[in-house]
Design a protein around this motif. Structure first.
Motif, PDB file in Angstrom:
ATOM      1  N   ARG A  31      16.979  44.429  42.954  1.00 55.57           N
ATOM      2  CA  ARG A  31      17.858  44.744  41.820  1.00 55.57           C
ATOM      3  C   ARG A  31      17.371  45.934  40.998  1.00 55.57           C
ATOM      4  O   ARG A  31      18.171  46.668  40.423  1.00 55.57           O
ATOM      5  CB  ARG A  31      18.000  43.512  40.918  1.00 55.57           C
ATOM      6  CG  ARG A  31      18.931  42.466  41.488  1.00 55.57           C
ATOM      7  CD  ARG A  31      19.034  41.273  40.580  1.00 55.57           C
ATOM      8  NE  ARG A  31      19.921  40.265  41.155  1.00 55.57           N
ATOM      9  CZ  ARG A  31      19.827  38.970  40.922  1.00 55.57           C
ATOM     10  NH1 ARG A  31      18.866  38.513  40.125  1.00 55.57           N
ATOM     11  NH2 ARG A  31      20.671  38.130  41.478  1.00 55.57           N
ATOM     12  N   ARG A  86      20.660  50.752  40.153  1.00 56.85           N
ATOM     13  CA  ARG A  86      21.190  51.915  39.441  1.00 56.85           C
ATOM     14  C   ARG A  86      20.821  53.226  40.135  1.00 56.85           C
ATOM     15  O   ARG A  86      21.595  54.191  40.104  1.00 56.85           O
ATOM     16  CB  ARG A  86      20.705  51.916  37.985  1.00 56.85           C
ATOM     17  CG  ARG A  86      21.346  50.800  37.163  1.00 56.85           C
ATOM     18  CD  ARG A  86      21.019  50.872  35.697  1.00 56.85           C
ATOM     19  NE  ARG A  86      21.751  49.824  34.990  1.00 56.85           N
ATOM     20  CZ  ARG A  86      22.998  49.939  34.553  1.00 56.85           C
ATOM     21  NH1 ARG A  86      23.644  51.088  34.728  1.00 56.85           N
ATOM     22  NH2 ARG A  86      23.597  48.940  33.946  1.00 56.85           N
ATOM     23  N   LYS A 104      22.571  50.173  24.772  1.00 59.71           N
ATOM     24  CA  LYS A 104      22.730  48.756  24.476  1.00 59.71           C
ATOM     25  C   LYS A 104      23.890  48.126  25.247  1.00 59.71           C
ATOM     26  O   LYS A 104      24.025  46.901  25.273  1.00 59.71           O
ATOM     27  CB  LYS A 104      22.913  48.549  22.976  1.00 59.71           C
ATOM     28  CG  LYS A 104      24.176  49.188  22.411  1.00 59.71           C
ATOM     29  CD  LYS A 104      24.268  48.926  20.911  1.00 59.71           C
ATOM     30  CE  LYS A 104      25.532  49.542  20.320  1.00 59.71           C
ATOM     31  NZ  LYS A 104      25.629  49.285  18.853  1.00 59.71           N
ATOM     32  N   GLU A 142      24.305  48.625  28.502  1.00 58.51           N
ATOM     33  CA  GLU A 142      23.936  48.720  29.909  1.00 58.51           C
ATOM     34  C   GLU A 142      24.333  47.481  30.711  1.00 58.51           C
ATOM     35  O   GLU A 142      24.784  47.588  31.851  1.00 58.51           O
ATOM     36  CB  GLU A 142      22.429  48.935  30.036  1.00 58.51           C
ATOM     37  CG  GLU A 142      21.949  49.174  31.451  1.00 58.51           C
ATOM     38  CD  GLU A 142      20.466  49.515  31.502  1.00 58.51           C
ATOM     39  OE1 GLU A 142      20.101  50.503  32.145  1.00 58.51           O
ATOM     40  OE2 GLU A 142      19.678  48.776  30.869  1.00 58.51           O
ATOM     41  N   LYS A 143      24.200  46.295  30.108  1.00 55.27           N
ATOM     42  CA  LYS A 143      24.497  45.059  30.831  1.00 55.27           C
ATOM     43  C   LYS A 143      25.975  44.920  31.179  1.00 55.27           C
ATOM     44  O   LYS A 143      26.338  44.141  32.056  1.00 55.27           O
ATOM     45  CB  LYS A 143      24.040  43.852  30.021  1.00 55.27           C
ATOM     46  CG  LYS A 143      22.523  43.728  29.905  1.00 55.27           C
ATOM     47  CD  LYS A 143      22.125  42.467  29.174  1.00 55.27           C
ATOM     48  CE  LYS A 143      20.605  42.317  29.104  1.00 55.27           C
ATOM     49  NZ  LYS A 143      20.196  41.082  28.362  1.00 55.27           N
ATOM     50  N   ALA A 144      26.828  45.659  30.476  1.00 57.97           N
ATOM     51  CA  ALA A 144      28.268  45.593  30.763  1.00 57.97           C
ATOM     52  C   ALA A 144      28.660  46.478  31.934  1.00 57.97           C
ATOM     53  O   ALA A 144      29.790  46.394  32.428  1.00 57.97           O
ATOM     54  CB  ALA A 144      29.061  46.007  29.522  1.00 57.97           C
ATOM     55  N   GLU A 187      23.023  42.634  43.982  1.00 56.60           N
ATOM     56  CA  GLU A 187      23.139  42.053  42.648  1.00 56.60           C
ATOM     57  C   GLU A 187      23.660  40.623  42.629  1.00 56.60           C
ATOM     58  O   GLU A 187      23.262  39.832  41.796  1.00 56.60           O
ATOM     59  CB  GLU A 187      24.047  42.931  41.780  1.00 56.60           C
ATOM     60  CG  GLU A 187      23.431  44.261  41.383  1.00 56.60           C
ATOM     61  CD  GLU A 187      22.313  44.101  40.372  1.00 56.60           C
ATOM     62  OE1 GLU A 187      22.304  43.105  39.636  1.00 56.60           O
ATOM     63  OE2 GLU A 187      21.441  44.986  40.318  1.00 56.60           O
ATOM     64  N   PHE A 242      24.329  38.670  36.721  1.00 58.21           N
ATOM     65  CA  PHE A 242      24.560  39.281  35.417  1.00 58.21           C
ATOM     66  C   PHE A 242      25.989  39.096  34.942  1.00 58.21           C
ATOM     67  O   PHE A 242      26.343  39.488  33.841  1.00 58.21           O
ATOM     68  CB  PHE A 242      24.301  40.796  35.519  1.00 58.21           C
ATOM     69  CG  PHE A 242      25.153  41.445  36.560  1.00 58.21           C
ATOM     70  CD1 PHE A 242      26.445  41.832  36.276  1.00 58.21           C
ATOM     71  CD2 PHE A 242      24.673  41.624  37.841  1.00 58.21           C
ATOM     72  CE1 PHE A 242      27.243  42.405  37.242  1.00 58.21           C
ATOM     73  CE2 PHE A 242      25.457  42.215  38.811  1.00 58.21           C
ATOM     74  CZ  PHE A 242      26.738  42.608  38.516  1.00 58.21           C
ATOM     75  N   TYR A 243      26.824  38.529  35.781  1.00 59.68           N
ATOM     76  CA  TYR A 243      28.266  38.545  35.568  1.00 59.68           C
ATOM     77  C   TYR A 243      28.737  37.156  35.162  1.00 59.68           C
ATOM     78  O   TYR A 243      28.480  36.178  35.855  1.00 59.68           O
ATOM     79  CB  TYR A 243      28.941  38.982  36.869  1.00 59.68           C
ATOM     80  CG  TYR A 243      30.439  39.202  36.804  1.00 59.68           C
ATOM     81  CD1 TYR A 243      31.046  39.717  35.682  1.00 59.68           C
ATOM     82  CD2 TYR A 243      31.238  38.916  37.914  1.00 59.68           C
ATOM     83  CE1 TYR A 243      32.412  39.938  35.656  1.00 59.68           C
ATOM     84  CE2 TYR A 243      32.607  39.149  37.903  1.00 59.68           C
ATOM     85  CZ  TYR A 243      33.183  39.663  36.760  1.00 59.68           C
ATOM     86  OH  TYR A 243      34.539  39.879  36.735  1.00 59.68           O
TER      87      TYR A 243
END
Length: 331
Positions: free
Chosen positions: A83, A87, A180, A182-184, A290, A294-295
């Protein structure tokens, strides 16, 4: 029985027609002829819609149980170790995809010729910024790509560009990196790619003549089905894959199976397929790595299995109907 059910599902995806994930506009010169809504909503279409809704709803009961299997856990742990590279794979994969496109005189898709000098310069600038290992340069590249996407959309229409909506999602991920928000980023990538696959699938129902021409002239195997029925079923597979990405079911399995399908299409469609779908390969690799850790997919809004079953069943029918109506009206 659980293992048999999942095996049958995977086999069904693998046996998906080779052109399922292809953009039919790339491989045929037939003038698009819109099918009547009465013919689109045929008994076969209605039957497959109901069957797909039931199967997808059943997945909400079956798939969670597979996460307890030792081999699945081991595989998940192994993939999770990659993971930290996701990116970087997206960033440099996008740069390589753009290089392939520019080298062939296109941008975003084989159908969009890159002839404007300024656009060519900006595309190479975006590639250069993507290759610089710094998040500021990545954001500059994303802004340039967004401008280029808008430029292409102005000439080809927003509804045409919905075929390639995953590029907007990719640009979004690149923009929010090291912020901030980034997780989206990756959830947005799931959503954008899933909706793009659904949109492209509807094209095969609304303009079946183009797909039928590909079946006839490219030697696409129909596995014993009549070409017209085959096209309808192929579009359903693609629509289901997109829907599963959006609702958050079987993402790693889907990523692996669809990647295999995209590889097999190259044997039929050659370089055009490579140019058009290289970026999709990069996105699917990220999905495989992934998973959905995270989703928080929409299905999780419903706590009980019964509620999840009903949600997926009704939501699939609603989404399917909405896509067909919007595509039929505007595309």
């Amino acid at each position: 029985m659980k293992k048999l059910f999942q095996l049958l599902l995977i086999i069904g995806l693998v046996m998906t027609p080779f052109f399922t994930s292809a953009h039919v506009k790339w491989f045929t010169n037939v003038t698009p002829q819109k099918e009547t809504i009465e013919n689109i909503l045929s008994p076969l279409f209605m039957g497959l819609s109901l069957a797909a809704a039931i199967v997808l709803a059943l997945l909400t009961l079956v798939i969670p149980k597979t996460t307890d299997w030792a081999k699945i856990k081991k595989l998940d742990d192994w993939l999770s170790g990659f993971r930290k590279y996701s990116r970087y794979i997206l960033k440099y994969g996008t740069a390589v995809a753009l290089m392939i496109q520019v080298a062939n005189g296109t941008l975003f898709a084989p159908e969009f010729q890159l002839s404007n000098t300024l656009a060519i310069i900006l595309t190479w600038a975006a590639i250069g910024f993507l290759l610089i290992p710094h998040h500021i340069s990545t954001k500059i590249a994303a802004v340039i790509l967004l401008g280029l996407f808008v430029y292409v959309a102005l000439y080809n229409g927003i509804f045409h560009m919905l075929d390639y909506g995953y590029y907007v999602a990719i640009i979004g991920v690149l923009l929010v990196g090291s912020t901030k928000f980034e997780k989206a980023g990756f959830p947005f990538l799931y959503l954008g790619t899933g909706l793009s696959l659904c949109w492209v699938a509807v094209e095969k129902w609304v303009y079946p003549s183009m797909s039928l021409d590909i079946v006839a002239n490219h030697g696409v195997p129909t596995f014993g089905f009549a070409p017209a029925a085959f096209v309808v079923m192929a579009a359903f597979i693609e629509f289901i894959v997109g829907y599963l990405l959006v609702v958050g079911i079987l993402n790693r399995v889907i990523g692996f199976v669809v990647t295999i399908i995209f590889i097999t299409t190259t044997m039929l469609f050659g370089m055009t397929e490579v140019i058009g779908h290289f970026m999709i390969h990069i996105v699917l690799i990220i999905f495989i790595i992934e998973g959905v850790s995270f989703y928080n997919p929409p299905i999780k809004l419903h706590k009980t299995k019964t509620d999840q079953f009903v949600f997926v069943f009704l939501n699939f029918i609603f989404v399917l109907a909405t896509f067909i109506l919007i595509y039929y009206r505007f595309a």
